[in-house]
Motif scaffolding. Structure first.
Motif, mmCIF file in Angstrom:
data_model
loop_
_atom_site.group_PDB
_atom_site.id
_atom_site.type_symbol
_atom_site.label_atom_id
_atom_site.label_comp_id
_atom_site.label_asym_id
_atom_site.label_seq_id
_atom_site.Cartn_x
_atom_site.Cartn_y
_atom_site.Cartn_z
ATOM 1 N N ASN A 1 0.809 -1.233 0.000
ATOM 2 C CA ASN A 1 0.000 0.000 0.000
ATOM 3 C C ASN A 1 0.834 1.270 0.000
ATOM 4 N N ILE A 2 1.997 1.218 -0.650
ATOM 5 C CA ILE A 2 2.850 2.405 -0.677
ATOM 6 C C ILE A 2 2.612 3.161 -1.982
ATOM 7 N N VAL A 3 2.230 4.419 -1.845
ATOM 8 C CA VAL A 3 1.936 5.216 -3.033
ATOM 9 C C VAL A 3 3.239 5.824 -3.545
ATOM 10 N N VAL A 4 3.588 5.445 -4.764
ATOM 11 C CA VAL A 4 4.865 5.843 -5.346
ATOM 12 C C VAL A 4 4.625 7.003 -6.303
ATOM 13 N N ASP A 5 5.519 8.004 -6.229
ATOM 14 C CA ASP A 5 5.386 9.142 -7.136
ATOM 15 C C ASP A 5 6.310 8.924 -8.344
ATOM 16 N N ASP A 6 7.100 9.910 -8.710
ATOM 17 C CA ASP A 6 7.904 9.796 -9.935
ATOM 18 C C ASP A 6 8.933 8.666 -9.862
#
Ligand code: ASP
Ligand code: MG
Length: 417
Positions: A295-300
């Motif tokens: 559940n880790i929201v990854v950006d760029d």
């Protein structure tokens, strides 16, 4: 009345956020605003949030009982915040002589899926609302909540009463959709950081989507997506005065002359880097699958390949997610035989504007402004209407001001040549 028996009055849907309904006086002020609109000849639906910080307090209460409460019960609890506001608002209207009726989501068939704490709306029983409007009442609808086909209470995600606003406006075919809050509208940058920031008159849905994901915290992303899908213009304005705010609208050709319409800072970012990653098919899929499962929201995300046939993969996350990301990545690196590093001092500055599609030189102008101030750019990402740079957190606020100045965002927009 028109010949088909339906009202031909125009319909205004107005939403008041938590800060606008924080106490009895403020609630009365909102009621007076709705009545003023009635007196101008409109039918009025009000969508309201929980009073002040009521939702935060309910979350806090739940966490005193257990660290991760069942989501169904969380929804049941949080929805009470809005139930308080709707009834008190209807009372405030009645006290001022305006017939009114309040509704919870269940009472107007505001049906959602059953994904508790971030449910999606499916439909609304607009007939019920219309009957009350045609009977001359102001209808007060609880924001943020829904109900499943089976009657369980759901919520639409924090800040979700904006979504209710747009959904109600779209389904009733409202003439005006107003979002009342404690700011005057959308600014070219956060005025607390950039004193020269200026309120914009109009902004497109796409610009707003980019800016809200960048941390300009005024409208919920899903509300803007919904508004875009159903082409509902949203007027973001202050509940403290009568000034015109910002219209969030579909793009029109004349908007392309504004090359950059806003700049934003996201300043609690961290970067995770995996190096010496085996360069073979399936590795990236495995890394990001494991992160998603956690559940880790990854950006760029960036991947580069070295001559020794290994890759370096790096990505940014919100600082608050770094602890979780670290756990997942360290165990992954054990399995893959790679190395990991973690940086917790980053910020991202971005400029956004639909005019970037047709104008050149935007990146150069942004990078030059930062270079002149000796700010090192650690990473660059772009979309069709956005350019973002990753820099040191200590330089974030200065960088935002510099970029804002470089594009002269404090001055009213001029026509580009
Ligand atoms: N009361 C809810 C919240 O604080 C919904 C909203 O304010 O839009 O998240
Ligand atoms: Mg709230």
């Amino acid at each position: 009345m028109s010949p088909d028996g339906k009202s031909d009055m125009s319909l205004v849907v107005m939403k008041f956020g938590g800060s606008s309904v924080a106490d009895a006086e403020k609630i009365k002020a909102c009621a007076r605003r709705a009545i003023a609109s009635r007196q101008q000849g409109h039918q009025v639906v009000m969508v309201v949030s929980a009073m002040g910080d009521a939702t935060d307090e309910l979350v806090e209460l739940a966490h005193q009982i257990m660290p991760s409460p069942p989501k169904r019960e969380m929804d049941q609890l949080l929805a009470t915040g809005e139930q308080v506001t709707v009834s008190v608002m209807a009372m405030a209207l009645e006290a001022l002589g305006q017939p009114a009726i309040s509704f919870t989501a269940g009472q107007i068939g505001m049906v959602t899926d059953d994904v508790h704490t971030k449910a999606r709306l499916k439909r609304i029983d607009q007939a019920r609302i219309k009957r009350e409007l045609d009977a001359g009442r102001v209808v007060v609808v609880a924001g943020f909540q829904g109900v499943t086909e089976d009657g369980a209470v759901t919520t639409l995600g924090r800040g979700g009463s904006n979504v209710t606003l747009v959904a109600v406006a779209a389904s009733l075919g409202a003439d005006v959709c107003e979002n009342y809050t404690d700011v005057d509208g959308i600014y070219t940058a956060d005025p607390r950081i950039v004193p020269t920031a200026r309120k914009v008159d109009r902004m497109t849905y796409d610009e707003m989507l980019e800016l809200s994901s960048l941390g300009a915290n005024v409208l919920h992303n899903r509300a803007v997506e919904f508004a875009k899908k159903y082409n509902v213009p949203i007027h973001v304005r202050s509940s403290l005065n009568n000034n015109e705010g910002t219209m969030i609208v579909a793009e029109t050709q004349d908007m392309e002359h504004i090359v950059v319409s806003g700049a934003a800072l996201k300043d609690k970012l961290a970067r995770v880097t995996l190096s010496k990653v085996p360069d073979k098919p399936g590795t990236a899929a495995r890394i990001f699958h494991t992160l998603a499962a956690g559940n880790i929201v990854v950006d760029d995300i960036i991947q580069t390949t070295a001559e020794d046939k290994t890759a370096t993969v790096s990505f940014t996350v919100e600082l608050s997610e770094l602890g979780d990301a670290r756990k997942v990545v360290e165990s992954l690196c054990c399995d893959l035989g790679c190395q990991s590093t973690f940086e917790d001092n980053l910020a991202k500055v971005s400029v956004v504007g639909v005019g970037m599609r047709v104008h050149t030189g935007v990146a150069e102008k942004m990078f030059s402004a930062l270079a002149a101030a000796g700010i090192n750019i650690q990473n660059i990402t772009t979309s069709e209407i956005k350019i973002s740079v990753l820099i040191n957190r200590e330089q974030g606020k200065d960088a935002l001001r510099l970029v804002h100045d470089a594009f002269e965002l404090g001055k009213p927009p001029r026509k580009a040549k």
